[in-house]
Design a protein around this motif. Structure first.
Motif, PDB file in Angstrom:
ATOM      1  N   HIS A 252       3.123   5.934  -2.595  1.00  0.00           N
ATOM      2  CA  HIS A 252       4.371   6.626  -2.933  1.00  0.00           C
ATOM      3  C   HIS A 252       4.499   6.795  -4.452  1.00  0.00           C
ATOM      4  O   HIS A 252       4.845   7.861  -4.949  1.00  0.00           O
ATOM      5  N   ASP A 253       4.185   5.730  -5.198  1.00  0.00           N
ATOM      6  CA  ASP A 253       4.343   5.783  -6.661  1.00  0.00           C
ATOM      7  C   ASP A 253       3.326   6.716  -7.323  1.00  0.00           C
ATOM      8  O   ASP A 253       3.639   7.372  -8.315  1.00  0.00           O
ATOM      9  N   PHE A 254       2.110   6.766  -6.773  1.00  0.00           N
ATOM     10  CA  PHE A 254       1.128   7.736  -7.297  1.00  0.00           C
ATOM     11  C   PHE A 254       1.642   9.157  -7.024  1.00  0.00           C
ATOM     12  O   PHE A 254       1.502  10.066  -7.831  1.00  0.00           O
ATOM     13  N   HIS A 255       2.269   9.321  -5.851  1.00  0.00           N
ATOM     14  CA  HIS A 255       2.777  10.628  -5.422  1.00  0.00           C
ATOM     15  C   HIS A 255       3.923  11.076  -6.327  1.00  0.00           C
ATOM     16  O   HIS A 255       3.997  12.233  -6.743  1.00  0.00           O
ATOM     17  N   SER A 256       4.819  10.134  -6.663  1.00  0.00           N
ATOM     18  CA  SER A 256       6.010  10.495  -7.448  1.00  0.00           C
ATOM     19  C   SER A 256       5.750  10.458  -8.947  1.00  0.00           C
ATOM     20  O   SER A 256       6.569  10.910  -9.730  1.00  0.00           O
ATOM     21  N   GLY A 257       4.614   9.866  -9.352  1.00  0.00           N
ATOM     22  CA  GLY A 257       4.320   9.762 -10.777  1.00  0.00           C
ATOM     23  C   GLY A 257       4.816   8.472 -11.403  1.00  0.00           C
ATOM     24  O   GLY A 257       4.657   8.266 -12.603  1.00  0.00           O
ATOM     25  N   GLN A 258       5.416   7.563 -10.599  1.00  0.00           N
ATOM     26  CA  GLN A 258       5.863   6.288 -11.168  1.00  0.00           C
ATOM     27  C   GLN A 258       4.683   5.396 -11.541  1.00  0.00           C
ATOM     28  O   GLN A 258       4.787   4.528 -12.388  1.00  0.00           O
ATOM     29  N   ARG A 259       3.550   5.567 -10.834  1.00  0.00           N
ATOM     30  CA  ARG A 259       2.308   4.916 -11.251  1.00  0.00           C
ATOM     31  C   ARG A 259       1.301   6.028 -11.499  1.00  0.00           C
ATOM     32  O   ARG A 259       1.160   6.929 -10.653  1.00  0.00           O
ATOM     33  N   ASN A 260       0.653   5.969 -12.656  1.00  0.00           N
ATOM     34  CA  ASN A 260      -0.261   7.043 -13.019  1.00  0.00           C
ATOM     35  C   ASN A 260      -1.703   6.636 -12.880  1.00  0.00           C
ATOM     36  O   ASN A 260      -2.095   5.564 -13.316  1.00  0.00           O
ATOM     37  N   SER A 261      -2.500   7.480 -12.287  1.00  0.00           N
ATOM     38  CA  SER A 261      -3.940   7.307 -12.240  1.00  0.00           C
ATOM     39  C   SER A 261      -4.538   8.696 -12.203  1.00  0.00           C
ATOM     40  O   SER A 261      -4.170   9.508 -11.347  1.00  0.00           O
TER      41      SER A 261
ATOM     42  N   GLN B 142       1.358  -0.058 -19.768  1.00  0.00           N
ATOM     43  CA  GLN B 142       0.751   1.134 -19.161  1.00  0.00           C
ATOM     44  C   GLN B 142       1.186   1.278 -17.710  1.00  0.00           C
ATOM     45  O   GLN B 142       1.280   2.380 -17.190  1.00  0.00           O
ATOM     46  N   ARG B 143       1.397   0.144 -17.046  1.00  0.00           N
ATOM     47  CA  ARG B 143       1.838   0.204 -15.647  1.00  0.00           C
ATOM     48  C   ARG B 143       3.276  -0.281 -15.597  1.00  0.00           C
ATOM     49  O   ARG B 143       3.559  -1.447 -15.895  1.00  0.00           O
ATOM     50  N   THR B 144       4.170   0.607 -15.217  1.00  0.00           N
ATOM     51  CA  THR B 144       5.606   0.332 -15.326  1.00  0.00           C
ATOM     52  C   THR B 144       6.328   0.473 -13.986  1.00  0.00           C
ATOM     53  O   THR B 144       7.552   0.576 -13.962  1.00  0.00           O
ATOM     54  N   ASN B 145       5.583   0.479 -12.872  1.00  0.00           N
ATOM     55  CA  ASN B 145       6.239   0.742 -11.584  1.00  0.00           C
ATOM     56  C   ASN B 145       6.789  -0.524 -10.923  1.00  0.00           C
ATOM     57  O   ASN B 145       6.933  -0.568  -9.718  1.00  0.00           O
ATOM     58  N   ASN B 146       7.060  -1.547 -11.715  1.00  0.00           N
ATOM     59  CA  ASN B 146       7.694  -2.765 -11.205  1.00  0.00           C
ATOM     60  C   ASN B 146       8.460  -3.390 -12.362  1.00  0.00           C
ATOM     61  O   ASN B 146       8.013  -3.336 -13.505  1.00  0.00           O
ATOM     62  N   LEU B 147       9.632  -3.965 -12.071  1.00  0.00           N
ATOM     63  CA  LEU B 147      10.478  -4.481 -13.144  1.00  0.00           C
ATOM     64  C   LEU B 147      10.103  -5.891 -13.579  1.00  0.00           C
ATOM     65  O   LEU B 147      10.322  -6.269 -14.724  1.00  0.00           O
ATOM     66  N   ASP B 148       9.560  -6.699 -12.661  1.00  0.00           N
ATOM     67  CA  ASP B 148       9.291  -8.108 -12.971  1.00  0.00           C
ATOM     68  C   ASP B 148       7.926  -8.347 -13.618  1.00  0.00           C
ATOM     69  O   ASP B 148       7.804  -9.161 -14.523  1.00  0.00           O
TER      70      ASP B 148
ATOM     71  N   PRO C 205      -3.879  12.915  -8.185  1.00  0.00           N
ATOM     72  CA  PRO C 205      -4.178  14.178  -7.496  1.00  0.00           C
ATOM     73  C   PRO C 205      -4.556  13.993  -6.025  1.00  0.00           C
ATOM     74  O   PRO C 205      -4.239  14.856  -5.198  1.00  0.00           O
ATOM     75  N   ILE C 206      -5.184  12.871  -5.683  1.00  0.00           N
ATOM     76  CA  ILE C 206      -5.607  12.660  -4.288  1.00  0.00           C
ATOM     77  C   ILE C 206      -4.389  12.550  -3.364  1.00  0.00           C
ATOM     78  O   ILE C 206      -4.334  13.179  -2.315  1.00  0.00           O
ATOM     79  N   VAL C 207      -3.393  11.764  -3.757  1.00  0.00           N
ATOM     80  CA  VAL C 207      -2.247  11.564  -2.854  1.00  0.00           C
ATOM     81  C   VAL C 207      -1.333  12.784  -2.771  1.00  0.00           C
ATOM     82  O   VAL C 207      -0.569  12.912  -1.817  1.00  0.00           O
ATOM     83  N   LYS C 208      -1.439  13.677  -3.743  1.00  0.00           N
ATOM     84  CA  LYS C 208      -0.597  14.889  -3.703  1.00  0.00           C
ATOM     85  C   LYS C 208      -0.904  15.729  -2.468  1.00  0.00           C
ATOM     86  O   LYS C 208      -0.077  16.513  -2.027  1.00  0.00           O
ATOM     87  N   GLY C 209      -2.097  15.555  -1.908  1.00  0.00           N
ATOM     88  CA  GLY C 209      -2.478  16.304  -0.713  1.00  0.00           C
ATOM     89  C   GLY C 209      -1.859  15.760   0.570  1.00  0.00           C
ATOM     90  O   GLY C 209      -2.098  16.295   1.650  1.00  0.00           O
ATOM     91  N   PHE C 210      -1.079  14.681   0.472  1.00  0.00           N
ATOM     92  CA  PHE C 210      -0.467  14.063   1.658  1.00  0.00           C
ATOM     93  C   PHE C 210       1.050  14.096   1.524  1.00  0.00           C
ATOM     94  O   PHE C 210       1.583  14.005   0.419  1.00  0.00           O
ATOM     95  N   SER C 211       1.744  14.174   2.664  1.00  0.00           N
ATOM     96  CA  SER C 211       3.200  14.019   2.640  1.00  0.00           C
ATOM     97  C   SER C 211       3.503  12.519   2.634  1.00  0.00           C
ATOM     98  O   SER C 211       2.628  11.704   2.954  1.00  0.00           O
ATOM     99  N   LEU C 212       4.738  12.154   2.294  1.00  0.00           N
ATOM    100  CA  LEU C 212       5.106  10.727   2.285  1.00  0.00           C
ATOM    101  C   LEU C 212       4.975  10.138   3.692  1.00  0.00           C
ATOM    102  O   LEU C 212       4.562   8.990   3.856  1.00  0.00           O
ATOM    103  N   ASP C 213       5.300  10.930   4.682  1.00  0.00           N
ATOM    104  CA  ASP C 213       5.180  10.459   6.056  1.00  0.00           C
ATOM    105  C   ASP C 213       3.712  10.154   6.395  1.00  0.00           C
ATOM    106  O   ASP C 213       3.401   9.146   7.032  1.00  0.00           O
TER     107      ASP C 213
ATOM    108  N   LEU D 167       0.843  -1.203   0.000  1.00  0.00           N
ATOM    109  CA  LEU D 167       0.000   0.000   0.000  1.00  0.00           C
ATOM    110  C   LEU D 167       0.875   1.248   0.000  1.00  0.00           C
ATOM    111  O   LEU D 167       0.648   2.185  -0.761  1.00  0.00           O
ATOM    112  N   TYR D 168       1.894   1.234   0.862  1.00  0.00           N
ATOM    113  CA  TYR D 168       2.750   2.422   0.919  1.00  0.00           C
ATOM    114  C   TYR D 168       3.460   2.629  -0.417  1.00  0.00           C
ATOM    115  O   TYR D 168       3.542   3.746  -0.917  1.00  0.00           O
ATOM    116  N   LYS D 169       3.960   1.531  -1.002  1.00  0.00           N
ATOM    117  CA  LYS D 169       4.680   1.701  -2.267  1.00  0.00           C
ATOM    118  C   LYS D 169       3.774   2.298  -3.340  1.00  0.00           C
ATOM    119  O   LYS D 169       4.190   3.172  -4.102  1.00  0.00           O
ATOM    120  N   GLU D 170       2.528   1.830  -3.407  1.00  0.00           N
ATOM    121  CA  GLU D 170       1.623   2.364  -4.443  1.00  0.00           C
ATOM    122  C   GLU D 170       1.293   3.827  -4.185  1.00  0.00           C
ATOM    123  O   GLU D 170       1.265   4.641  -5.110  1.00  0.00           O
TER     124      GLU D 170
END
Ligand code: HEC
Ligand code: HEC
Length: 187
Positions: free
Chosen positions: A67-76, A158-164, A81-89, A62-65
């Motif tokens: 985080h990835d929505f926040h950083s743009g590594q996973r796009n939705s 379309q989803r590239t936030n994991n290598l395997d 936009p929802i997670v941008k309102g939160f800090s990583l902490d 959950l945290y990784k996803e």
């Protein structure tokens, strides 16, 4: 004019006070995540099957996803936009909050089918019962619609936030992915 002056004047200390207010961690997180229930379900069961279950999902995942929505590594278009309102902490606390809830049983129409051959190799990461484990998510009991969307998203690039995962999904045909998604959704 005068009114605007007073509003602006009074507004500054108020906003400043809000920014420096000590966080009542549990309270604040519970209050701020109340809106998540609109889509992810007040009781953990999303009304729309393309929305994933997050109650009882693996905390690291959950945290990784988030985080990835926040950083743009996973796009939705919805989640980013929802997670941008939160800090990583704060997102760490959000992940812990939902991970601690019980996994909700979804209404499943499919009768338990025999395990498709290709699903055996998923267990190395997703667990013997597909219950997940760090870092792989639980995939048992997610909806067919969400599972097939996620699997095709990895396969189609379309989803590239994991290598395997993209490689694994590309080795399966579309109908093999559908068979696995049906199987997992009925677990
Ligand atoms: C308007 C509907 C909506 C709201 C509100 C919403 N979500 Fe989501 N959420 C979605 C959808 C749709 C997806 C699937 C996104 C995708 O795969 O492209 C998703 C995906 C996720 C995921 C990834 C789960 C997985 O299995 O990969 C997490 C974690 C998540 N949301 C957490 C939250 C949290 C926490 C909140 C509240 C702060 C929230 N969501 C609010 C619709 C919503
Ligand atoms: C080498 C370990 C590994 C193997 C093998 C593997 N996965 Fe995954 N899978 C992962 C990880 C790690 C993630 C999380 C990716 C991310 O960070 O978003 C994931 C994500 C997923 C998701 C997305 C779940 C969600 O909530 O969005 C699905 C669905 C999935 N895997 C299905 C499968 C299936 C089906 C197989 C077997 C055919 C498989 N995986 C094999 C490690 C693995």
């Amino acid at each position: 004019m005068l009114r605007h002056f007073f509003c602006a004047y009074l507004g500054i200390p108020l906003v400043a006070a809000m920014l420096v207010a000590p966080a009542h961690a549990a309270d604040t997180i519970a209050t701020r995540v109340a809106m998540c229930g609109a889509c992810h379900g007040q009781d953990g069961r999303p009304a729309d099957p393309t929305v994933p279950v997050i109650w009882g999902q693996q905390e690291n995942y959950l945290y990784k996803e988030l985080h990835d929505f926040h950083s743009g590594q996973r796009n939705s278009a919805i989640m980013s936009p929802i997670v941008k309102g939160f800090s990583l902490d704060e997102l760490r606390k959000v992940a812990a909050y939902f991970a601690a809830k019980p996994w909700p049983a979804l209404k499943v129409n499919a009768a338990n089918a025999a395990a498709p051959q290709a699903s055996v190799m998923c267990k190395a990461c997703h667990g013997q019962n597909f219950e997940g484990g760090a870092p792989a998510p639980r995939v048992a009991g997610l909806s067919y619609e969400y599972l097939i969307g996620a699997m095709n998203g990895f396969a189609d690039g379309q989803r590239t936030n994991n290598l395997d995962m993209p490689g694994f999904m590309k080795t399966l045909t579309r109908s093999e992915r559908q068979a696995i998604a049906h199987y997992l959704s009925a677990l």
